[in-house]
Design a protein around this motif. Structure first.
Motif, PDB file in Angstrom:
ATOM      1  N   ALA A 194       0.843  -1.208   0.000  1.00 32.37           N
ATOM      2  CA  ALA A 194       0.000   0.000   0.000  1.00 32.37           C
ATOM      3  C   ALA A 194       0.874   1.252   0.000  1.00 32.37           C
ATOM      4  CB  ALA A 194      -0.909  -0.002   1.229  1.00 32.37           C
ATOM      5  N   SER A 195       0.218   2.382  -0.246  1.00 31.54           N
ATOM      6  CA  SER A 195       0.942   3.651  -0.285  1.00 31.54           C
ATOM      7  C   SER A 195      -0.048   4.786  -0.076  1.00 31.54           C
ATOM      8  CB  SER A 195       1.639   3.774  -1.642  1.00 31.54           C
ATOM      9  OG  SER A 195       1.622   5.084  -2.104  1.00 31.54           O
ATOM     10  N   THR A 196       0.433   5.898   0.471  1.00 30.05           N
ATOM     11  CA  THR A 196      -0.447   7.066   0.618  1.00 30.05           C
ATOM     12  C   THR A 196      -1.015   7.468  -0.731  1.00 30.05           C
ATOM     13  OG1 THR A 196       1.579   8.365   0.504  1.00 30.05           O
ATOM     14  CG2 THR A 196       0.570   8.144   2.643  1.00 30.05           C
ATOM     15  N   LEU A 197      -0.224   7.294  -1.782  1.00 24.58           N
ATOM     16  CA  LEU A 197      -0.654   7.722  -3.112  1.00 24.58           C
ATOM     17  C   LEU A 197      -1.834   6.895  -3.616  1.00 24.58           C
ATOM     18  CD1 LEU A 197       2.841   8.216  -4.762  1.00 24.58           C
ATOM     19  CD2 LEU A 197       1.321   9.957  -3.823  1.00 24.58           C
ATOM     20  N   SER A 211       3.277  -0.766   3.899  1.00 25.84           N
ATOM     21  CA  SER A 211       2.971   0.549   3.346  1.00 25.84           C
ATOM     22  C   SER A 211       4.243   1.317   3.014  1.00 25.84           C
ATOM     23  CB  SER A 211       2.114   1.339   4.339  1.00 25.84           C
ATOM     24  OG  SER A 211       1.730   2.563   3.754  1.00 25.84           O
ATOM     25  N   PHE A 212       4.196   2.021   1.904  1.00 26.68           N
ATOM     26  CA  PHE A 212       5.309   2.844   1.410  1.00 26.68           C
ATOM     27  C   PHE A 212       5.165   4.233   2.018  1.00 26.68           C
ATOM     28  CE2 PHE A 212       7.040   5.746  -1.817  1.00 26.68           C
ATOM     29  CZ  PHE A 212       8.230   5.136  -2.186  1.00 26.68           C
ATOM     30  N   GLY A 213       6.157   4.695   2.770  1.00 25.17           N
ATOM     31  CA  GLY A 213       6.070   6.002   3.429  1.00 25.17           C
ATOM     32  C   GLY A 213       6.108   5.819   4.934  1.00 25.17           C
ATOM     33  N   VAL A 214       6.563   6.855   5.628  1.00 25.02           N
ATOM     34  CA  VAL A 214       6.590   6.751   7.098  1.00 25.02           C
ATOM     35  C   VAL A 214       5.203   7.020   7.677  1.00 25.02           C
ATOM     36  CG1 VAL A 214       7.369   9.149   7.497  1.00 25.02           C
ATOM     37  CG2 VAL A 214       7.874   7.384   9.172  1.00 25.02           C
ATOM     38  N   GLY A 215       4.466   7.952   7.080  1.00 24.31           N
ATOM     39  CA  GLY A 215       3.099   8.231   7.524  1.00 24.31           C
ATOM     40  C   GLY A 215       2.180   7.116   7.041  1.00 24.31           C
ATOM     41  N   TYR A 216       1.279   6.661   7.889  1.00 26.78           N
ATOM     42  CA  TYR A 216       0.405   5.557   7.473  1.00 26.78           C
ATOM     43  C   TYR A 216      -1.036   5.804   7.906  1.00 26.78           C
ATOM     44  CZ  TYR A 216       1.502   4.022  12.245  1.00 26.78           C
ATOM     45  OH  TYR A 216       1.685   3.967  13.606  1.00 26.78           O
ATOM     46  N   VAL A 264      14.653   5.478   6.926  1.00 23.20           N
ATOM     47  CA  VAL A 264      15.395   5.653   5.676  1.00 23.20           C
ATOM     48  C   VAL A 264      15.131   7.009   5.009  1.00 23.20           C
ATOM     49  CG1 VAL A 264      15.629   3.196   5.192  1.00 23.20           C
ATOM     50  CG2 VAL A 264      13.599   4.402   4.386  1.00 23.20           C
ATOM     51  N   LEU A 265      14.118   7.728   5.466  1.00 20.76           N
ATOM     52  CA  LEU A 265      13.832   9.028   4.844  1.00 20.76           C
ATOM     53  C   LEU A 265      14.057  10.218   5.773  1.00 20.76           C
ATOM     54  CD1 LEU A 265      11.082   9.306   6.417  1.00 20.76           C
ATOM     55  CD2 LEU A 265       9.952   8.588   4.321  1.00 20.76           C
ATOM     56  N   ASP A 266      14.453   9.961   7.024  1.00 24.18           N
ATOM     57  CA  ASP A 266      14.540  11.059   7.998  1.00 24.18           C
ATOM     58  C   ASP A 266      15.466  12.190   7.529  1.00 24.18           C
ATOM     59  OD1 ASP A 266      13.021   9.301   9.455  1.00 24.18           O
ATOM     60  OD2 ASP A 266      14.530   8.919  11.002  1.00 24.18           O
ATOM     61  N   ALA A 270       4.588  18.137   6.964  1.00 25.74           N
ATOM     62  CA  ALA A 270       3.963  16.989   7.632  1.00 25.74           C
ATOM     63  C   ALA A 270       2.875  16.408   6.730  1.00 25.74           C
ATOM     64  CB  ALA A 270       3.408  17.428   8.976  1.00 25.74           C
ATOM     65  N   ARG A 271       1.662  16.846   6.933  1.00 25.48           N
ATOM     66  CA  ARG A 271       0.512  16.479   6.119  1.00 25.48           C
ATOM     67  C   ARG A 271      -0.351  17.722   5.962  1.00 25.48           C
ATOM     68  NH1 ARG A 271       2.788  12.653   4.616  1.00 25.48           N
ATOM     69  NH2 ARG A 271       2.251  10.455   4.854  1.00 25.48           N
ATOM     70  N   GLY A 272      -1.021  17.845   4.829  1.00 24.12           N
ATOM     71  CA  GLY A 272      -1.920  18.969   4.623  1.00 24.12           C
ATOM     72  C   GLY A 272      -2.982  19.053   5.704  1.00 24.12           C
ATOM     73  N   PRO A 301       5.528  20.322  -4.395  1.00 19.10           N
ATOM     74  CA  PRO A 301       4.548  19.257  -4.658  1.00 19.10           C
ATOM     75  C   PRO A 301       4.811  17.980  -3.853  1.00 19.10           C
ATOM     76  CG  PRO A 301       6.159  19.328  -6.418  1.00 19.10           C
ATOM     77  CD  PRO A 301       6.568  20.394  -5.436  1.00 19.10           C
ATOM     78  N   HIS A 302       4.825  18.064  -2.532  1.00 13.93           N
ATOM     79  CA  HIS A 302       5.024  16.924  -1.620  1.00 13.93           C
ATOM     80  C   HIS A 302       6.273  16.130  -2.023  1.00 13.93           C
ATOM     81  CE1 HIS A 302       2.835  13.856   1.182  1.00 13.93           C
ATOM     82  NE2 HIS A 302       4.167  13.759   1.286  1.00 13.93           N
ATOM     83  N   VAL A 303       7.419  16.801  -1.907  1.00 17.94           N
ATOM     84  CA  VAL A 303       8.682  16.185  -2.337  1.00 17.94           C
ATOM     85  C   VAL A 303       9.654  15.955  -1.186  1.00 17.94           C
ATOM     86  CG1 VAL A 303       8.564  16.978  -4.729  1.00 17.94           C
ATOM     87  CG2 VAL A 303       9.600  18.479  -2.995  1.00 17.94           C
ATOM     88  N   GLY A 304       9.188  16.031   0.049  1.00 19.06           N
ATOM     89  CA  GLY A 304      10.097  15.910   1.198  1.00 19.06           C
ATOM     90  C   GLY A 304      11.055  14.739   1.095  1.00 19.06           C
ATOM     91  N   SER A 305      10.556  13.580   0.713  1.00 17.54           N
ATOM     92  CA  SER A 305      11.410  12.382   0.636  1.00 17.54           C
ATOM     93  C   SER A 305      11.759  12.020  -0.807  1.00 17.54           C
ATOM     94  CB  SER A 305      10.681  11.188   1.270  1.00 17.54           C
ATOM     95  OG  SER A 305       9.565  10.822   0.472  1.00 17.54           O
ATOM     96  N   ALA A 306      11.381  12.910  -1.739  1.00 16.74           N
ATOM     97  CA  ALA A 306      11.337  12.475  -3.146  1.00 16.74           C
ATOM     98  C   ALA A 306      12.666  12.633  -3.893  1.00 16.74           C
ATOM     99  CB  ALA A 306      10.223  13.203  -3.880  1.00 16.74           C
ATOM    100  N   THR A 347      16.414   8.082  -1.874  1.00 17.53           N
ATOM    101  CA  THR A 347      15.577   7.805  -0.698  1.00 17.53           C
ATOM    102  C   THR A 347      14.315   7.042  -1.070  1.00 17.53           C
ATOM    103  OG1 THR A 347      16.523   9.590   0.574  1.00 17.53           O
ATOM    104  CG2 THR A 347      14.281   8.949   1.168  1.00 17.53           C
ATOM    105  N   ARG A 348      13.706   7.387  -2.209  1.00 17.62           N
ATOM    106  CA  ARG A 348      12.524   6.622  -2.620  1.00 17.62           C
ATOM    107  C   ARG A 348      12.902   5.157  -2.896  1.00 17.62           C
ATOM    108  NH1 ARG A 348       7.976   9.859  -3.947  1.00 17.62           N
ATOM    109  NH2 ARG A 348       7.779  11.121  -2.065  1.00 17.62           N
ATOM    110  N   ALA A 349      14.137   4.938  -3.397  1.00 14.34           N
ATOM    111  CA  ALA A 349      14.580   3.553  -3.616  1.00 14.34           C
ATOM    112  C   ALA A 349      14.721   2.828  -2.280  1.00 14.34           C
ATOM    113  CB  ALA A 349      15.898   3.536  -4.385  1.00 14.34           C
TER     114      ALA A 349
END
Ligand code: 8YV
Length: 320
Positions: A49-52, A72-77, A98-100, A230-232, A277-282, A286-288
């Motif tokens: 799963a993923s936030t996207l 789930s992909f992402g630290v936020g779930y 891995v994304l901190d 963080a999150r919108g 455009p929500h690129v904090g970890s992008a 890091t995405r890998a």
């Protein structure tokens, strides 16, 4: 072979990594997703799963009686109800750690871009306006006190970087952290009152919805700057727009929005706002790493019965 479900596309590294080890069902590739899901649902043991991909609906879980794990992909779930999943005996994993540093780096970039008006200066040069005169003087990071709203791993990584900038730091979190030298404030308003910059870096979800409201923005004050990585959902977006329009605060740097990818025209029209455009970890790197951790969690669970990074709600399933 163990069967894994993916409802919407994820990074190629995740797709390839899972397809190499499991029978991976890519639901979006089926013309009739309903029929495809009905055919495979009883055999699905893992869900990627993923936030996207949007929320993991309880109705989907109802249809997956053999499901053991949601990776789930992402630290936020917040798109997965991990407590309800645990009640069903389903483990949830995310991709912390891995994304901190990447998100913290990006936060510093957004902070400086917002205060020193760097995107605006770039637009100024490209528009050929320099020949007509100097770019206007900007606000500064110097002399500002930074309030971290949220003090988890990413918040602490931001604090470590800010310490190098020689600016005072304070924070608000659910509990004070005795192991830090920074001042703790028990409420967001109390933190905003002593801060010139408020950086939101806390989880999304119902518990933090609109934690940055009109009162917090008023407490931040007319010279105040809001940075949201963080999150919108943690910011009351109409209240923020009003505060920027009325000069209640000075400026904002935003990586996240309430209805992504929609960004209100009012924010786009403002010169004192930097929008990402929500690129904090992008980053590719890091995405890998995040994608690999999704794969590794599923592999570890099915090979050894141990997920690598279970969320805390799942711990009760693992401590039995
Ligand atoms: C990603 C994020 O944008 O990790 C998170 O919680 O917000 C980001 O790293 C997101 O996970 C993409 O699905």
């Amino acid at each position: 072979m163990t069967e894994i479900l993916m409802c919407a596309p994820m990074p190629p590294l995740v797709i390839d990594g899972l397809a190499a080890r499991f029978t991976l069902h890519k639901l979006w590739e089926h013309a009739d997703t309903e029929a495809a899901l009905s055919a495979i649902a009883p055999r699905i043991r893992g869900l990627a799963a993923s936030t996207l991909a949007g929320p993991v609906a309880p109705a989907l879980l109802d249809r997956l009686p053999a499901l053991e794990i949601i990776a789930s992909f992402g630290v936020g779930y917040e798109h997965v109800d991990a407590g309800a999943a645990a009640d069903r005996g389903i483990i949830v994993t995310n991709t912390p750690g891995v994304l901190d540093d990447e998100v913290a780096d990006c936060t510093i970039g957004l902070l400086l871009a917002t205060l020193r008006c760097l995107p605006q200066a770039d637009r100024f040069v490209r528009a050929g306006l320099w020949r007509d005169g100097a770019f206007p003087l900007s606000p500064s990071l110097r002399g500002r006190r930074i309030g971290l709203l949220g003090f988890g791993n990413i918040g602490q990584a931001i604090a470590r970087r800010l310490a190098g900038f020689g600016v005072p730091i304070a924070y608000h979190a659910r509990h004070p952290r005795p192991d830090t030298p920074y001042d703790y404030y028990p409420t967001p308003v109390a933190l905003a009152e002593v801060s010139d910059v408020l950086i939101a870096i806390l989880p999304g979800g119902d518990a933090t919805r609109h934690i940055v409201n009109a009162d917090v923005l008023a407490a931040l004050g007319a010279d105040g700057v809001l940075i949201n990585v963080a999150r919108g959902s943690v910011v009351d977006q109409p209240a923020l727009i009003a505060a920027l329009q009325q000069g209640t605060i000075l400026a904002a740097g935003l990586d996240v929005f309430e209805e992504e990818p929609e960004v209100p025209q009012a924010l786009i029209d403002m010169e004192n706002v930097v929008l990402l455009p929500h690129v904090g970890s992008a980053s590719e790197r890091t995405r890998a790493a995040m994608g690999q951790l999704v794969v590794d969690n599923l592999v570890s669970w099915f090979a050894e019965g141990r997920p690598i990074t279970p969320v805390f709600e799942s711990e009760r399933l693992l401590n039995r």
